[in-house]
Design a protein around this motif. Structure first.
Motif, PDB file in Angstrom:
ATOM      1  N   UNK A  93       0.872  -1.102  -0.121  1.00  0.00           N
ATOM      2  CA  UNK A  93       0.146   0.209  -0.149  1.00  0.00           C
ATOM      3  C   UNK A  93       0.842   1.339  -0.138  1.00  0.00           C
ATOM      4  N   UNK A  94       2.007   1.257   0.719  1.00  0.00           N
ATOM      5  CA  UNK A  94       2.744   2.330   0.956  1.00  0.00           C
ATOM      6  C   UNK A  94       3.525   2.679  -0.142  1.00  0.00           C
ATOM      7  N   UNK A  95       4.132   1.637  -0.856  1.00  0.00           N
ATOM      8  CA  UNK A  95       5.032   1.766  -1.914  1.00  0.00           C
ATOM      9  C   UNK A  95       4.428   1.789  -3.334  1.00  0.00           C
ATOM     10  N   UNK A  96       3.490   1.133  -3.414  1.00  0.00           N
ATOM     11  CA  UNK A  96       2.768   1.064  -4.839  1.00  0.00           C
ATOM     12  C   UNK A  96       3.213  -0.115  -5.584  1.00  0.00           C
ATOM     13  N   UNK A  97       2.827  -0.183  -6.644  1.00  0.00           N
ATOM     14  CA  UNK A  97       2.840  -1.433  -7.425  1.00  0.00           C
ATOM     15  C   UNK A  97       4.397  -1.360  -8.157  1.00  0.00           C
ATOM     16  N   UNK A  98       4.756  -0.313  -8.485  1.00  0.00           N
ATOM     17  CA  UNK A  98       6.059  -0.220  -9.254  1.00  0.00           C
ATOM     18  C   UNK A  98       5.689   0.031 -10.782  1.00  0.00           C
ATOM     19  N   UNK A  99       6.617  -0.051 -11.742  1.00  0.00           N
ATOM     20  CA  UNK A  99       6.110   0.160 -13.208  1.00  0.00           C
ATOM     21  C   UNK A  99       5.734  -1.329 -13.842  1.00  0.00           C
ATOM     22  N   UNK A 100       6.072  -2.369 -13.292  1.00  0.00           N
ATOM     23  CA  UNK A 100       5.910  -3.575 -13.651  1.00  0.00           C
ATOM     24  C   UNK A 100       4.407  -4.014 -13.442  1.00  0.00           C
ATOM     25  N   UNK A 101       3.485  -3.630 -13.996  1.00  0.00           N
ATOM     26  CA  UNK A 101       2.115  -3.814 -13.668  1.00  0.00           C
ATOM     27  C   UNK A 101       0.887  -3.585 -15.128  1.00  0.00           C
ATOM     28  N   UNK A 102      -0.198  -4.154 -14.880  1.00  0.00           N
ATOM     29  CA  UNK A 102      -1.019  -3.905 -15.828  1.00  0.00           C
ATOM     30  C   UNK A 102      -1.456  -2.284 -15.840  1.00  0.00           C
ATOM     31  N   UNK A 103      -1.548  -2.001 -17.137  1.00  0.00           N
ATOM     32  CA  UNK A 103      -1.768  -0.545 -17.476  1.00  0.00           C
ATOM     33  C   UNK A 103      -3.176  -0.105 -17.361  1.00  0.00           C
ATOM     34  N   UNK A 104      -3.571   0.700 -16.306  1.00  0.00           N
ATOM     35  CA  UNK A 104      -5.098   1.100 -16.103  1.00  0.00           C
ATOM     36  C   UNK A 104      -5.010   2.698 -16.127  1.00  0.00           C
TER      37      UNK A 104
END
Length: 128
Positions: free
Chosen positions: A117-128
């Motif tokens: 929650x605090x860090x977020x998903x980073x750039x390797x993720x589903x684009x939305x």
């Protein structure tokens, strides 16, 4: 080795997602009657047991693919708070057989979800 915080976030998301998903798959095949019984014994509606599918199947899948990862992690936090309160409240201050905290796994799931929650998903993720 060069720093790569996005790769670290991916590893964190995948680790949490896969490990929690194993618990969810177990409940998909084994049912939630044990959770229903715990809820009823605490004067809570048995239907809340089906929320485990959200916290242990849908939320981990969200983390694995990186789709609204912070929401998925928040759902895991809620799931773990229910698990700690319903199934593990009597073990909170106990040591395990090997000397570690009895609730290491539950603590890992809870606090790793908070980290996502605090860090977020980073750039390797589903684009939305």
């Amino acid at each position: 080795m060069a720093e790569n915080p996005d790769l670290g976030k991916l590893i964190l998301r995948l680790t949490l997602g896969v490990l929690v998903l194993f618990h969810g798959v177990s409940k998909v095949f084994g049912g939630v009657s044990g959770i229903e019984n715990m809820l009823v014994s605490k004067d809570l509606p048995a239907i809340l047991a089906y929320g485990v599918y959200v916290g242990e199947v849908i939320a981990p899948l969200m983390l694995i693919i990186g789709y609204y990862s912070r929401v998925g992690a928040a759902l895991i936090v809620v799931n773990m708070l229910f698990a700690l309160g319903l199934a593990h409240s009597d073990q909170f201050f106990m040591l395990g057989d090997s000397g570690g905290w009895r609730l290491e796994l539950q603590g890992f799931f809870l606090l790793t979800a908070v980290a996502v929650i605090l860090l977020g998903p980073g750039k390797y993720k589903w684009r939305h």
